[in-house]
Write a protein that holds these residues in place. Structure first.
Motif, PDB file in Angstrom:
ATOM      1  N   HIS A 295      71.047  75.310  15.442  1.00 56.70           N
ATOM      2  CA  HIS A 295      69.805  76.067  15.652  1.00 56.70           C
ATOM      3  C   HIS A 295      68.603  75.139  15.547  1.00 56.70           C
ATOM      4  O   HIS A 295      68.563  74.242  14.703  1.00 56.70           O
TER       5      HIS A 295
ATOM      6  N   TRP B  88      64.290  87.886  12.062  1.00 59.53           N
ATOM      7  CA  TRP B  88      64.086  87.395  13.430  1.00 59.53           C
ATOM      8  C   TRP B  88      64.099  88.541  14.438  1.00 59.53           C
ATOM      9  O   TRP B  88      64.863  89.504  14.291  1.00 59.53           O
TER      10      TRP B  88
ATOM     11  N   ASN C 182      59.669  80.116  15.685  1.00 63.65           N
ATOM     12  CA  ASN C 182      60.757  80.539  16.560  1.00 63.65           C
ATOM     13  C   ASN C 182      62.067  79.832  16.233  1.00 63.65           C
ATOM     14  O   ASN C 182      62.098  78.857  15.470  1.00 63.65           O
ATOM     15  N   ARG C 183      63.135  80.375  16.812  1.00 65.57           N
ATOM     16  CA  ARG C 183      64.476  79.841  16.600  1.00 65.57           C
ATOM     17  C   ARG C 183      65.236  79.886  17.916  1.00 65.57           C
ATOM     18  O   ARG C 183      65.185  80.887  18.642  1.00 65.57           O
TER      19      ARG C 183
ATOM     20  N   LEU D 194      64.687  75.181  14.784  1.00 68.58           N
ATOM     21  CA  LEU D 194      63.613  75.946  14.164  1.00 68.58           C
ATOM     22  C   LEU D 194      62.299  75.198  14.358  1.00 68.58           C
ATOM     23  O   LEU D 194      62.247  73.970  14.215  1.00 68.58           O
TER      24      LEU D 194
ATOM     25  N   LEU E 224      62.652  80.679   6.046  1.00 66.00           N
ATOM     26  CA  LEU E 224      63.228  81.039   7.341  1.00 66.00           C
ATOM     27  C   LEU E 224      64.651  81.586   7.202  1.00 66.00           C
ATOM     28  O   LEU E 224      65.095  82.390   8.026  1.00 66.00           O
TER      29      LEU E 224
ATOM     30  N   GLU F 198      64.325  83.530  19.695  1.00 60.07           N
ATOM     31  CA  GLU F 198      63.980  84.476  18.641  1.00 60.07           C
ATOM     32  C   GLU F 198      62.682  84.040  17.975  1.00 60.07           C
ATOM     33  O   GLU F 198      62.340  82.855  17.976  1.00 60.07           O
ATOM     34  N   GLN F 199      61.999  85.025  17.385  1.00 63.54           N
ATOM     35  CA  GLN F 199      60.684  84.738  16.802  1.00 63.54           C
ATOM     36  C   GLN F 199      60.456  85.633  15.588  1.00 63.54           C
ATOM     37  O   GLN F 199      60.932  86.775  15.539  1.00 63.54           O
ATOM     38  N   LEU F 200      59.717  85.108  14.605  1.00 62.30           N
ATOM     39  CA  LEU F 200      59.356  85.933  13.466  1.00 62.30           C
ATOM     40  C   LEU F 200      58.234  86.894  13.849  1.00 62.30           C
ATOM     41  O   LEU F 200      57.293  86.499  14.543  1.00 62.30           O
TER      42      LEU F 200
ATOM     43  N   THR G 269      56.125  85.227   7.689  1.00 54.64           N
ATOM     44  CA  THR G 269      55.202  84.560   8.604  1.00 54.64           C
ATOM     45  C   THR G 269      53.920  84.166   7.901  1.00 54.64           C
ATOM     46  O   THR G 269      53.423  83.029   8.050  1.00 54.64           O
TER      47      THR G 269
END
Length: 229
Positions: A170, A26, A85-86, A172, A21, A44-46, A53
């Motif tokens: 953050h 992101w 996600n973050r 995760l 990660l 945020e998302q990969l 991923t």
């Protein structure tokens, strides 16, 4: 049913996931939100197509595969590919929403009815402030969830839920959905409770006791009655 499922990932696997990660690309989390959810979603998302991923999906799915409580509680027919996600900084919350009933998979790979929602935490609780998963329960007190890294919570896909703003650090996590072989949340709860009691009974009086054999038969006959495979 809301259930804390501990240690889906080992500490070494959590460290491996965190290393992936740390180098991940992101993007906006709104890309996988439904029309209503997109109005509430700010994280945020990969990207689903990234190498990171795919690497993380294999890690999470392996953890689920070996976890007996996960199988007993969810009776999975199909699991949507885990996403990641973050939350933090300006992209720090997800307001009240209900997950879409159907998750359409990429490239025409099918669809998953979202009977069960899952959140697998990848940050330790002390690494961020806020960020609790809040699940609303009609007629009862809301439940607030913030678990150790590697632990997961499962809850009905019908639930209104949100992620509180992350005010520092953050958060995760991995998130995904399950279509269960037993569609009814109430029936899954009964089967999980019976299976849990049977495990404890076997450890006390053994596998061959007539009561254990009879109750095991009752469990499987109920499962046969409610199963959709």
């Amino acid at each position: 049913m809301l259930l804390h499922v501990p240690e889906i990932l080992t500490p070494d696997e959590v460290r491996q996931a965190r290393n992936v990660l740390a180098r991940a690309p992101w993007g906006s989390g709104r890309i996988t939100a439904g029309e209503q959810s997109a109005q509430a979603k700010n994280n945020e998302q990969l990207p689903e197509t990234s190498q990171e991923t795919r690497e993380l999906q294999a890690l999470v799915l392996a953890g689920l595969e070996r976890h007996p409580v996960f199988f007993s509680a969810t009776l999975p027919k199909q699991i949507s590919p885990p996403l990641f996600n973050r939350y933090g900084g300006a992209a720090n919350h997800f307001g009240n929403h209900v997950d879409s009933a159907v998750r359409y998979l990429r490239n025409g790979a099918g669809r998953v009815r979202t009977d069960i929602s899952c959140t697998l935490f990848l940050s330790e609780p002390e690494e961020y402030d806020g960020g609790e998963l809040v699940i609303e329960n009609p007629g009862s007190q809301q439940q607030r969830v913030k678990l150790p890294a590697g632990h997961m919570v499962i809850y009905p896909g019908t639930s209104v839920h949100r992620v509180e703003p992350v005010t520092s650090g953050h958060r995760l996590a991995s998130f995904f959905w399950i279509q269960s072989m037993v569609r009814s949340n109430e029936q899954r709860q009964l089967l999980f409770d019976m299976d849990s009691h049977l495990i404890r009974l076997r450890s006390t009086i053994g596998e061959t006791d007539s009561a254990v054999i009879g109750l095991t038969g009752t469990y499987h006959n109920l499962l046969r009655t409610w199963l959709d495979v």
